[in-house]
Design an enzyme around this catalytic site. Sequence first.
Site, PDB file in Angstrom:
ATOM      1  N   ASP A  36      27.720  25.829 -42.820  1.00 54.17           N
ATOM      2  CA  ASP A  36      28.854  25.995 -43.744  1.00 54.17           C
ATOM      3  C   ASP A  36      30.023  26.717 -43.091  1.00 54.17           C
ATOM      4  O   ASP A  36      30.930  27.189 -43.762  1.00 54.17           O
ATOM      5  CB  ASP A  36      28.406  26.740 -45.021  1.00 54.17           C
ATOM      6  CG  ASP A  36      27.793  28.107 -44.716  1.00 54.17           C
ATOM      7  OD1 ASP A  36      27.883  28.577 -43.561  1.00 54.17           O
ATOM      8  OD2 ASP A  36      27.214  28.702 -45.644  1.00 54.17           O
ATOM      9  N   HIS A  82      27.177  31.285 -48.019  1.00 48.32           N
ATOM     10  CA  HIS A  82      27.515  32.296 -47.017  1.00 48.32           C
ATOM     11  C   HIS A  82      28.037  33.578 -47.690  1.00 48.32           C
ATOM     12  O   HIS A  82      28.933  34.242 -47.185  1.00 48.32           O
ATOM     13  CB  HIS A  82      28.582  31.720 -46.073  1.00 48.32           C
ATOM     14  CG  HIS A  82      28.482  32.152 -44.643  1.00 48.32           C
ATOM     15  ND1 HIS A  82      28.165  31.293 -43.625  1.00 48.32           N
ATOM     16  CD2 HIS A  82      28.678  33.355 -44.043  1.00 48.32           C
ATOM     17  CE1 HIS A  82      28.183  31.946 -42.472  1.00 48.32           C
ATOM     18  NE2 HIS A  82      28.486  33.197 -42.696  1.00 48.32           N
ATOM     19  N   TYR A 103      24.218  29.518 -34.540  1.00 44.84           N
ATOM     20  CA  TYR A 103      25.531  28.876 -34.525  1.00 44.84           C
ATOM     21  C   TYR A 103      25.562  28.109 -33.224  1.00 44.84           C
ATOM     22  O   TYR A 103      25.246  28.675 -32.170  1.00 44.84           O
ATOM     23  CB  TYR A 103      26.649  29.916 -34.490  1.00 44.84           C
ATOM     24  CG  TYR A 103      27.008  30.495 -35.835  1.00 44.84           C
ATOM     25  CD1 TYR A 103      27.381  29.680 -36.902  1.00 44.84           C
ATOM     26  CD2 TYR A 103      27.010  31.876 -36.032  1.00 44.84           C
ATOM     27  CE1 TYR A 103      27.723  30.222 -38.129  1.00 44.84           C
ATOM     28  CE2 TYR A 103      27.360  32.421 -37.258  1.00 44.84           C
ATOM     29  CZ  TYR A 103      27.718  31.587 -38.302  1.00 44.84           C
ATOM     30  OH  TYR A 103      28.064  32.114 -39.507  1.00 44.84           O
TER      31      TYR A 103
HETATM   32  C1  FNR Z   1      26.828  36.993 -43.411  1.00 42.96           C
HETATM   33  N1  FNR Z   1      26.213  35.745 -43.430  1.00 42.96           N
HETATM   34  C2  FNR Z   1      25.927  35.128 -42.236  1.00 42.96           C
HETATM   35  N2  FNR Z   1      25.292  33.924 -42.229  1.00 42.96           N
HETATM   36  C3  FNR Z   1      24.991  33.314 -41.069  1.00 42.96           C
HETATM   37  O1  FNR Z   1      24.405  32.236 -41.097  1.00 42.96           O
HETATM   38  N3  FNR Z   1      25.298  33.906 -39.878  1.00 42.96           N
HETATM   39  C4  FNR Z   1      25.931  35.099 -39.798  1.00 42.96           C
HETATM   40  O2  FNR Z   1      26.181  35.604 -38.711  1.00 42.96           O
HETATM   41  C5  FNR Z   1      26.281  35.737 -41.011  1.00 42.96           C
HETATM   42  N4  FNR Z   1      26.937  36.921 -41.007  1.00 42.96           N
HETATM   43  C6  FNR Z   1      27.212  37.577 -42.182  1.00 42.96           C
HETATM   44  C7  FNR Z   1      27.820  38.820 -42.151  1.00 42.96           C
HETATM   45  C8  FNR Z   1      28.045  39.495 -43.323  1.00 42.96           C
HETATM   46  C9  FNR Z   1      28.696  40.839 -43.270  1.00 42.96           C
HETATM   47  C10 FNR Z   1      27.658  38.933 -44.569  1.00 42.96           C
HETATM   48  C11 FNR Z   1      27.860  39.674 -45.857  1.00 42.96           C
HETATM   49  C12 FNR Z   1      27.062  37.703 -44.590  1.00 42.96           C
HETATM   50  C13 FNR Z   1      25.773  35.129 -44.700  1.00 42.96           C
HETATM   51  C14 FNR Z   1      24.383  35.604 -45.075  1.00 42.96           C
HETATM   52  O3  FNR Z   1      23.408  35.024 -44.257  1.00 42.96           O
HETATM   53  C15 FNR Z   1      24.024  35.209 -46.517  1.00 42.96           C
HETATM   54  O4  FNR Z   1      24.194  33.826 -46.697  1.00 42.96           O
HETATM   55  C16 FNR Z   1      24.836  35.964 -47.574  1.00 42.96           C
HETATM   56  O5  FNR Z   1      25.068  37.289 -47.168  1.00 42.96           O
HETATM   57  C17 FNR Z   1      24.099  35.974 -48.895  1.00 42.96           C
HETATM   58  O6  FNR Z   1      24.858  36.572 -49.878  1.00 42.96           O
HETATM   59  P1  FNR Z   1      24.697  38.114 -50.345  1.00 42.96           P
HETATM   60  O7  FNR Z   1      23.216  38.432 -50.359  1.00 42.96           O
HETATM   61  O8  FNR Z   1      25.438  38.917 -49.325  1.00 42.96           O
HETATM   62  O9  FNR Z   1      25.318  38.112 -51.674  1.00 42.96           O
END
Ligand code: FNR
Length: 391
Positions: free
Chosen positions: A162, A251, A134
């Site tokens: 995103d 996400h 980020y």
């Molecule tokens: C995320 N995701 C996420 N993505 C990212 O780029 N940086 C982050 O810090 C986070 N943190 C995060 C926390 C939690 C609790 C979740 C559930 C998700 C999104 C993650 O990388 C991914 O895109 C999704 O979790 C994919 O979907 P599923 O496998 O959870 O259905």
Amino acid sequence: KGLSNIINMRDFQSAAEELCTKVGWAYYASAADDEITKEENNTDYKKIRFRPRVLRSVKEVDASTKILGYDSTIPLWISPAAMAKLGHPDGEINMTKGAASTGIIQCISSFASCSIEEITSARTANQPLFFQLYVNSKRNLAKDVISKINRLGLNAILLTVDAPVGGKRERDIRVKGEFEAPKTKAFDKQGDTKGVSETLFSAVDPDLNWNDLKWLKEQTDLPIIIKGVQTVEDAVQAYKLGADGVILSNHGGRQLDTTSTGISTLIEIRKHAPFLLRPAHRIPTGPSKELIENPDKLVPSIPTTEKPLERKFSIFVDGGIWRGTDVVKALCLGADAVGVGRGFLFAQTVGGVQGVEHAVKIFQSEIESTMRLLGATKLDDLRPSMVDIVN
Ligand code: FNR
């Protein structure tokens, strides 16, 4: 309850729900607004049917691959997800160790609850690790993070695009009074009672734009993958501006609700910009004329007119991957590999390192048996003609 009772990834989810605190569960499970996209991430896979080929001698099967040049036992990585310590005291280190022993790749969140130094010192020699970035509104802080990633020898940067602001995650908002920010870097400037996501996102730069990709490329030689692409237009833009790949992702439904799902964006790319795919995947789904004429073949041949892209461009998909069948469907449609977010958060919550290892074994065994039932013995056999999309 031991891990022997966990026979699929959803079992991890129900076990994790029992173990998590109210705040932890709200943060892990939550998604934006009405959580429609979170649900569609699952249901879109159900609209894809297999077209298995039988009597193909499937005794030996190999689901291994290379992801950005690094070996992976299965075409699946641990998506970057923040705050693993909300589920287990060892947090992200569970994933580092579990990824090492099973031979898969962990992507580390910018908001990991373990520091990058802790994670890199837990890794084995030559263990690949990807870092999700980020970009902080204070660019000098962002530069510091990138130079640390370079210095610590991480292997790729996933730039998340995103989330210029956090999605409205109502489960999180409802419990926010109970959240105490842990003492980690990500929380330096806080200390009040914002919910977990609100606290995290206050450091992300909403001014980030395509020109910054050029800036980022000047800061690092690592491959840069754009995470959170939701349209074919942006996938093409990422290719044109020199990214090494995209992650078609929403996400986990946590940002814009009612947006496209990763798998539907892949289908959109197949329709409108098939040149982004490997030549073998630029063919239609469903029955193949060539295979009807030559039913002894398994996969249609690549038309000789199809040229590979001028430079390698990887396409990854995440969101709603809970089964080996989901993984195989994404690969048939042209994804290089997929990511799993919540599944691994839940696995480490339930069983620490062993939970992560158990999760990889579940996916590996489901992927391999899906391949066998489909008539495929290697990932290269997986082609669009092995699936059909039902409306
Ligand atoms: C995320 N995701 C996420 N993505 C990212 O780029 N940086 C982050 O810090 C986070 N943190 C995060 C926390 C939690 C609790 C979740 C559930 C998700 C999104 C993650 O990388 C991914 O895109 C999704 O979790 C994919 O979907 P599923 O496998 O959870 O259905």
